[in-house]
Design a protein around this motif. Structure first.
Motif, short mmCIF file in Angstrom:
data_model
loop_
_atom_site.label_atom_id
_atom_site.label_comp_id
_atom_site.label_asym_id
_atom_site.label_seq_id
_atom_site.Cartn_x
_atom_site.Cartn_y
_atom_site.Cartn_z
N PRO A 84 -3.52 13.64 -1.25
CA PRO A 84 -4.33 13.20 -0.10
C PRO A 84 -5.48 12.28 -0.50
O PRO A 84 -5.81 11.33 0.22
CB PRO A 84 -4.84 14.51 0.51
N ALA A 85 -6.09 12.55 -1.66
CA ALA A 85 -7.20 11.70 -2.10
C ALA A 85 -6.71 10.28 -2.40
O ALA A 85 -7.35 9.29 -2.04
CB ALA A 85 -7.86 12.30 -3.34
N THR B 76 -5.85 3.76 1.63
CA THR B 76 -6.07 3.32 3.01
C THR B 76 -7.39 2.56 3.13
O THR B 76 -7.46 1.49 3.75
CB THR B 76 -6.09 4.53 3.96
N VAL B 77 -8.45 3.09 2.51
CA VAL B 77 -9.75 2.42 2.54
C VAL B 77 -9.67 1.08 1.81
O VAL B 77 -10.15 0.04 2.30
CB VAL B 77 -10.84 3.31 1.92
N ARG C 185 0.83 -1.21 0.00
CA ARG C 185 0.00 0.00 0.00
C ARG C 185 0.86 1.26 0.00
O ARG C 185 0.58 2.22 -0.71
CB ARG C 185 -0.92 -0.02 1.23
N THR C 186 1.92 1.27 0.81
CA THR C 186 2.81 2.44 0.86
C THR C 186 3.48 2.67 -0.48
O THR C 186 3.59 3.81 -0.96
CB THR C 186 3.86 2.23 1.95
N VAL D 12 0.91 4.17 -2.89
CA VAL D 12 0.65 5.58 -2.62
C VAL D 12 1.82 6.43 -3.09
O VAL D 12 1.64 7.50 -3.69
CB VAL D 12 0.37 5.78 -1.12
N HIS E 236 -4.09 8.88 -1.08
CA HIS E 236 -3.73 8.27 0.20
C HIS E 236 -4.97 7.71 0.91
O HIS E 236 -4.96 6.58 1.41
CB HIS E 236 -3.06 9.33 1.08
N THR E 237 -6.04 8.51 0.93
CA THR E 237 -7.28 8.04 1.56
C THR E 237 -7.85 6.83 0.83
O THR E 237 -8.30 5.85 1.46
CB THR E 237 -8.31 9.18 1.58
N LEU E 238 -7.84 6.88 -0.50
CA LEU E 238 -8.37 5.77 -1.28
C LEU E 238 -7.61 4.48 -1.01
O LEU E 238 -8.21 3.42 -0.78
CB LEU E 238 -8.31 6.12 -2.77
#
Length: 359
Positions: free
Chosen positions: A57-58, A64-65, A12-13, A16, A60-62
């Motif tokens: 940021p969008a 994470t979810v 994931r990291t 992103v 990153h949020t996506l």
């Protein structure tokens, strides 16, 4: 599990970082060419600001979810596609060893209960029954053997969550065991159609169901063709006269929300009394009744032809039974009240607890 989560977090990291930073590098690297094509410095600064303040940021949020939901999704898919516990998994062309084989640790069964003699047919038999709720979960019932003779009254006791309700559900055919089988009148429950099961056993749960019909229809729910005199007999046996009078008669509609929990249980018990089923299974179906009403109900149900199995929550209920089955999670014991006081430490503890509550 921690290593798997760490690998997932690393992926994931990386996603992103790649998706968020690459557009910035591409924009900066192409700045001279864009300026030569007539793009203004203000437009380039606005694009860079959008990428840094909105796009990154969008993303990153996506991610994470998606990471949290994806982890749960993979777990669910693994459970759905993995082998069923207890099934013969194939490995190298050979079936996996049976967990109940001679080399495995065999669960300790209930103490031997006398099997039916020649020519007799037990009302209920459980043979090596094993039930576990979910893959990898500890078995609630494991290797349980039990024989209940026709006309016998059995009380089932044990701590909360030990498997008392599970036992009754298996006996009623509501729950299919992972291993073993349940037999009613000598035939497996699994081989009987639902209409035949309904005529053989009646399971009365703790939360009694009353529907918005007449009181008579509620009582005849398990025996629609019951005549008026049979209904009256059940009303007298369970002492339902005060309730009948309060609602205005047997042929008046009842409002379930206007009945107390005890009144609902009395209706369900009278329904069981009227039922033609020779086997009655009461899963704490008298817990909302006072001791006198409970004793009266059990005496009435015992007086009818057939067999009675009761999950007891009072000492008096266990004392009224012919035998008591104690479930303790390791070794189930069955015997009379006096025998279990000598042989079962758990039963002695339960009796002591009941006596303390009564005092």
């Amino acid at each position: 599990a921690q290593r798997a989560l760490a690998r997932w977090a690393a992926v994931r990291t990386l996603a992103v970082a790649t998706a968020g930073q690459l557009p910035v590098f591409l924009l900066l690297a192409s700045t001279p060419w864009l300026l030569g094509q007539g793009v203004t410095a203000g437009a380039l600064f606005g694009a860079l600001t959008y990428i840094l303040q909105a796009l990154l940021p969008a993303l990153h949020t996506l991610m994470t979810v998606l990471g949290a939901a994806g982890a749960r999704l993979f777990v669910v898919l693994d459970r759905l596609t993995g082998p069923v516990p207890g099934s013969p998994a194939v490995s190298g062309g050979k079936p996996a060893p049976d967990p109940l084989s001679a080399t495995a640790t065999v669960p300790v069964p209930v103490e031997w209960v006398r099997p039916p003699a020649a020519g007799e047919t037990a009302a209920l038999e459980l043979r090596r029954v094993r039930v576990a709720y979910g893959p990898g979960a500890r078995a609630v019932l494991d290797g349980l053997d039990l024989t209940v003779e026709d006309g016998e009254h059995i009380a089932v006791v044990g701590p909360s969550g030990i498997g008392k309700s599970t036992l009754l559900q298996v006996a009623a055919g509501v729950l299919t065991p992972d291993r073993g089988e349940a037999l009613l009148s000598g035939r497996p429950v699994a081989s009987r159609p639902s209409s035949e099961l309904a005529a053989l056993r009646a399971l009365i749960p703790q939360e009694a169901y009353v529907f918005s019909g007449t009181l008579r229809d509620n009582l005849r729910y398990l025996r629609p063709d019951a005549c008026r005199s049979d209904v009256d007999d059940s009303v007298r046996a369970l002492r339902l006269e005060p309730l009948v009078e309060r609602v205005g008669g047997l042929d008046r509609p009842v409002r379930p929300d206007a009945l107390s929990l005890g009144e609902r249980q009395l209706i369900a018990l009278a329904r069981a009394h009227l039922s033609p089923a020779p086997l009655l299974l009461l899963d704490e179906a008298t817990c909302h009744l006072d001791p006198v009403a409970e004793a009266r109900a059990e005496h009435a149900l015992r007086a009818r032809p057939g067999t009675l199995v009761v999950v007891a929550h009072r000492l008096s209920s266990a004392l009224r039974a012919d035998r008591v089955l104690v479930l303790d999670g390791t070794r189930a014991r069955c015997g009379t009240h006096e025998e279990l006081l000598v042989r079962s430490a758990l039963y002695r503890d339960l009796v002591g607890h009941w006596n303390d509550v009564r005092r």
